[in-house]
Scaffold this motif. Structure first.
Motif, PDB file in Angstrom:
ATOM      1  N   VAL A 193       0.848  -1.193   0.000  1.00 45.59           N
ATOM      2  CA  VAL A 193       0.000   0.000   0.000  1.00 45.59           C
ATOM      3  C   VAL A 193       0.883   1.243   0.000  1.00 45.59           C
ATOM      4  CG1 VAL A 193      -1.814   1.267   1.191  1.00 45.59           C
ATOM      5  CG2 VAL A 193      -1.772  -1.233   1.308  1.00 45.59           C
ATOM      6  N   THR A 194       0.578   2.177  -0.882  1.00 42.84           N
ATOM      7  CA  THR A 194       1.248   3.476  -0.877  1.00 42.84           C
ATOM      8  C   THR A 194       0.189   4.556  -0.679  1.00 42.84           C
ATOM      9  OG1 THR A 194       1.088   3.658  -3.287  1.00 42.84           O
ATOM     10  CG2 THR A 194       3.120   2.716  -2.390  1.00 42.84           C
ATOM     11  N   GLY A 195       0.612   5.672  -0.114  1.00 45.44           N
ATOM     12  CA  GLY A 195      -0.349   6.756   0.112  1.00 45.44           C
ATOM     13  C   GLY A 195       0.338   8.016   0.609  1.00 45.44           C
ATOM     14  N   LEU A 196      -0.489   9.011   0.877  1.00 45.68           N
ATOM     15  CA  LEU A 196      -0.008  10.324   1.323  1.00 45.68           C
ATOM     16  C   LEU A 196      -0.756  10.700   2.603  1.00 45.68           C
ATOM     17  CD1 LEU A 196       1.732  12.850   0.598  1.00 45.68           C
ATOM     18  CD2 LEU A 196      -0.292  13.723  -0.618  1.00 45.68           C
ATOM     19  N   THR A 197      -0.009  11.058   3.622  1.00 42.88           N
ATOM     20  CA  THR A 197      -0.587  11.451   4.912  1.00 42.88           C
ATOM     21  C   THR A 197      -0.429  12.957   5.137  1.00 42.88           C
ATOM     22  OG1 THR A 197      -0.020   9.315   5.892  1.00 42.88           O
ATOM     23  CG2 THR A 197      -0.475  11.093   7.407  1.00 42.88           C
ATOM     24  N   HIS A 198      -1.521  13.596   5.593  1.00 35.99           N
ATOM     25  CA  HIS A 198      -1.469  15.024   5.955  1.00 35.99           C
ATOM     26  C   HIS A 198      -1.734  15.139   7.452  1.00 35.99           C
ATOM     27  CE1 HIS A 198      -1.342  16.494   1.841  1.00 35.99           C
ATOM     28  NE2 HIS A 198      -2.394  15.739   1.537  1.00 35.99           N
ATOM     29  N   GLU A 199      -0.884  15.867   8.150  1.00 38.86           N
ATOM     30  CA  GLU A 199      -1.048  16.092   9.587  1.00 38.86           C
ATOM     31  C   GLU A 199      -0.938  17.597   9.881  1.00 38.86           C
ATOM     32  OE1 GLU A 199       0.977  11.864  11.046  1.00 38.86           O
ATOM     33  OE2 GLU A 199       2.048  13.755  11.363  1.00 38.86           O
ATOM     34  N   LYS A 200      -1.897  18.092  10.636  1.00 38.50           N
ATOM     35  CA  LYS A 200      -1.911  19.520  10.986  1.00 38.50           C
ATOM     36  C   LYS A 200      -2.180  19.655  12.475  1.00 38.50           C
ATOM     37  CE  LYS A 200      -4.087  23.895   9.634  1.00 38.50           C
ATOM     38  NZ  LYS A 200      -5.128  24.536   8.788  1.00 38.50           N
ATOM     39  N   GLY A 201      -1.447  20.520  13.140  1.00 35.03           N
ATOM     40  CA  GLY A 201      -1.662  20.712  14.567  1.00 35.03           C
ATOM     41  C   GLY A 201      -0.601  21.587  15.192  1.00 35.03           C
ATOM     42  N   LYS A 202      -0.364  21.376  16.505  1.00 39.33           N
ATOM     43  CA  LYS A 202       0.625  22.163  17.243  1.00 39.33           C
ATOM     44  C   LYS A 202       1.473  21.241  18.106  1.00 39.33           C
ATOM     45  CE  LYS A 202      -2.278  26.329  17.632  1.00 39.33           C
ATOM     46  NZ  LYS A 202      -2.949  27.273  18.571  1.00 39.33           N
ATOM     47  N   THR A 203       2.678  21.677  18.335  1.00 37.15           N
ATOM     48  CA  THR A 203       3.538  20.935  19.254  1.00 37.15           C
ATOM     49  C   THR A 203       3.137  21.265  20.690  1.00 37.15           C
ATOM     50  OG1 THR A 203       5.181  22.706  19.394  1.00 37.15           O
ATOM     51  CG2 THR A 203       5.462  21.080  17.617  1.00 37.15           C
ATOM     52  N   LYS A 204       3.725  20.583  21.642  1.00 35.62           N
ATOM     53  CA  LYS A 204       3.430  20.834  23.054  1.00 35.62           C
ATOM     54  C   LYS A 204       3.742  22.274  23.435  1.00 35.62           C
ATOM     55  CE  LYS A 204       4.544  19.054  27.649  1.00 35.62           C
ATOM     56  NZ  LYS A 204       5.380  18.096  28.442  1.00 35.62           N
ATOM     57  N   GLU A 205       4.738  22.841  22.756  1.00 38.39           N
ATOM     58  CA  GLU A 205       5.149  24.221  23.029  1.00 38.39           C
ATOM     59  C   GLU A 205       4.288  25.241  22.279  1.00 38.39           C
ATOM     60  OE1 GLU A 205       7.981  21.362  24.077  1.00 38.39           O
ATOM     61  OE2 GLU A 205       7.299  21.786  22.032  1.00 38.39           O
ATOM     62  N   GLY A 206       3.340  24.764  21.486  1.00 43.48           N
ATOM     63  CA  GLY A 206       2.442  25.660  20.780  1.00 43.48           C
ATOM     64  C   GLY A 206       2.879  26.022  19.376  1.00 43.48           C
ATOM     65  N   LYS A 207       3.928  25.381  18.844  1.00 39.81           N
ATOM     66  CA  LYS A 207       4.382  25.673  17.484  1.00 39.81           C
ATOM     67  C   LYS A 207       3.520  24.909  16.480  1.00 39.81           C
ATOM     68  CE  LYS A 207       8.434  25.579  14.483  1.00 39.81           C
ATOM     69  NZ  LYS A 207       9.872  25.201  14.363  1.00 39.81           N
ATOM     70  N   ALA A 208       2.957  25.646  15.528  1.00 35.10           N
ATOM     71  CA  ALA A 208       2.066  25.014  14.541  1.00 35.10           C
ATOM     72  C   ALA A 208       2.869  24.194  13.522  1.00 35.10           C
ATOM     73  CB  ALA A 208       1.249  26.082  13.820  1.00 35.10           C
ATOM     74  N   PHE A 209       2.257  23.137  13.059  1.00 34.49           N
ATOM     75  CA  PHE A 209       2.870  22.346  11.989  1.00 34.49           C
ATOM     76  C   PHE A 209       1.797  21.933  10.980  1.00 34.49           C
ATOM     77  CE2 PHE A 209       1.877  19.223  15.349  1.00 34.49           C
ATOM     78  CZ  PHE A 209       1.115  18.292  14.651  1.00 34.49           C
ATOM     79  N   ASN A 210       2.200  21.794   9.764  1.00 33.65           N
ATOM     80  CA  ASN A 210       1.328  21.339   8.674  1.00 33.65           C
ATOM     81  C   ASN A 210       2.239  20.554   7.725  1.00 33.65           C
ATOM     82  OD1 ASN A 210      -0.516  20.898   6.674  1.00 33.65           O
ATOM     83  ND2 ASN A 210      -1.002  23.061   6.302  1.00 33.65           N
ATOM     84  N   ARG A 211       2.217  19.256   7.831  1.00 29.01           N
ATOM     85  CA  ARG A 211       3.204  18.438   7.123  1.00 29.01           C
ATOM     86  C   ARG A 211       2.552  17.266   6.388  1.00 29.01           C
ATOM     87  NH1 ARG A 211       5.492  17.002  13.097  1.00 29.01           N
ATOM     88  NH2 ARG A 211       3.917  15.449  13.661  1.00 29.01           N
ATOM     89  N   SER A 212       3.294  16.756   5.420  1.00 28.07           N
ATOM     90  CA  SER A 212       2.804  15.635   4.613  1.00 28.07           C
ATOM     91  C   SER A 212       3.906  14.583   4.492  1.00 28.07           C
ATOM     92  CB  SER A 212       2.399  16.106   3.214  1.00 28.07           C
ATOM     93  OG  SER A 212       1.359  17.057   3.286  1.00 28.07           O
ATOM     94  N   PHE A 213       3.482  13.327   4.445  1.00 33.10           N
ATOM     95  CA  PHE A 213       4.419  12.201   4.330  1.00 33.10           C
ATOM     96  C   PHE A 213       3.939  11.229   3.241  1.00 33.10           C
ATOM     97  CE2 PHE A 213       4.379  13.613   8.722  1.00 33.10           C
ATOM     98  CZ  PHE A 213       5.725  13.760   9.032  1.00 33.10           C
ATOM     99  N   ARG A 214       4.857  10.729   2.465  1.00 30.63           N
ATOM    100  CA  ARG A 214       4.580   9.609   1.555  1.00 30.63           C
ATOM    101  C   ARG A 214       4.967   8.326   2.281  1.00 30.63           C
ATOM    102  NH1 ARG A 214       1.409   9.928  -2.989  1.00 30.63           N
ATOM    103  NH2 ARG A 214       1.714  11.956  -3.994  1.00 30.63           N
ATOM    104  N   PHE A 215       4.127   7.321   2.197  1.00 31.59           N
ATOM    105  CA  PHE A 215       4.434   6.071   2.888  1.00 31.59           C
ATOM    106  C   PHE A 215       4.242   4.862   1.957  1.00 31.59           C
ATOM    107  CE2 PHE A 215      -0.112   6.673   3.571  1.00 31.59           C
ATOM    108  CZ  PHE A 215      -0.643   5.402   3.323  1.00 31.59           C
TER     109      PHE A 215
END
Length: 199
Positions: free
Chosen positions: A153-175
């Motif tokens: 299986v191949t695909g693309l993951t999108h994750e959006k949120g904040k770290t414990k310290e409050g830093k925002a992230f918006n990232r994508s991964f191929r798996f």
């Protein structure tokens, strides 16, 4: 003077004597002594060693791929796509026990950071995750069914949120995940993740 009788006797004696004498030996012409011939050694036959005929190693027979019907293909694709979505949702919800159920005991993966992880290391990494996920989803899923008990299986993951310290992230991964089916059901045995974007 000799009488006729004496002459006759002498003539007879000469005749008899001449008959008894051996024939004169005729000298044979000398034949030239043959010159010794140079003897050429017969060429030696080069015997090529026969290649040792070792038994040809027979390759182990690999089980031929079982034919997969269209309905089986659809069913397996549905099951594995659902498992991938549940896995990603479990990561976002920090449900480590749920992820543990999706992973085989001999699981090996390469993380987006280039680390090689076994099952224990993966679960430990998830346990330490303190990110707060606002959204997490997968898309562009492709399921390649190799056998009824083996798929990639191949695909693309999108994750959006904040770290414990409050830093925002918006990232994508191929798996890329490899799944096998046993009596316990479908389990992921291998995985590789590549980060394609990070904002």
């Amino acid at each position: 003077m000799r009488t006729a009788i004496q002459c006759l006797a002498i003539a007879t004696l000469l005749i008899v004597t001449a008959q008894r004498l051996p024939a004169p030996i005729q000298e044979m012409p000398e034949s030239p002594t043959p010159k010794p011939r140079s003897v050429r050694a017969a060429p030696k036959k080069t015997v090529q060693p026969k290649p040792s005929q070792s038994p040809t190693p027979q390759s182990k027979a690999t089980p031929s791929a079982q034919p997969i019907s269209a309905s089986d293909q659809t069913a397996i694709t549905t099951v594995l796509t659902d498992l991938e979505k549940k896995w990603e949702a479990a990561v976002a919800a920090h449900e480590v026990s749920a992820v543990e159920a999706f992973v085989a005991d001999d699981y090996v993966s390469v993380s987006s950071a280039g680390q090689v992880l076994n099952k224990t290391q993966l679960l430990d990494q998830l346990q330490k995750d303190t990110n707060i996920y606002e959204s997490s989803a997968i898309e562009d899923v492709n399921v390649r069914v190799v056998r009824p008990d083996f798929a990639i299986v191949t695909g693309l993951t999108h994750e959006k949120g904040k770290t414990k310290e409050g830093k925002a992230f918006n990232r994508s991964f191929r798996f890329t995940d490899t799944w096998t089916k046993s009596g316990a059901g479908w389990r992921c045995t291998n995985a590789q993740v590549v980060k394609v974007s990070d904002k």
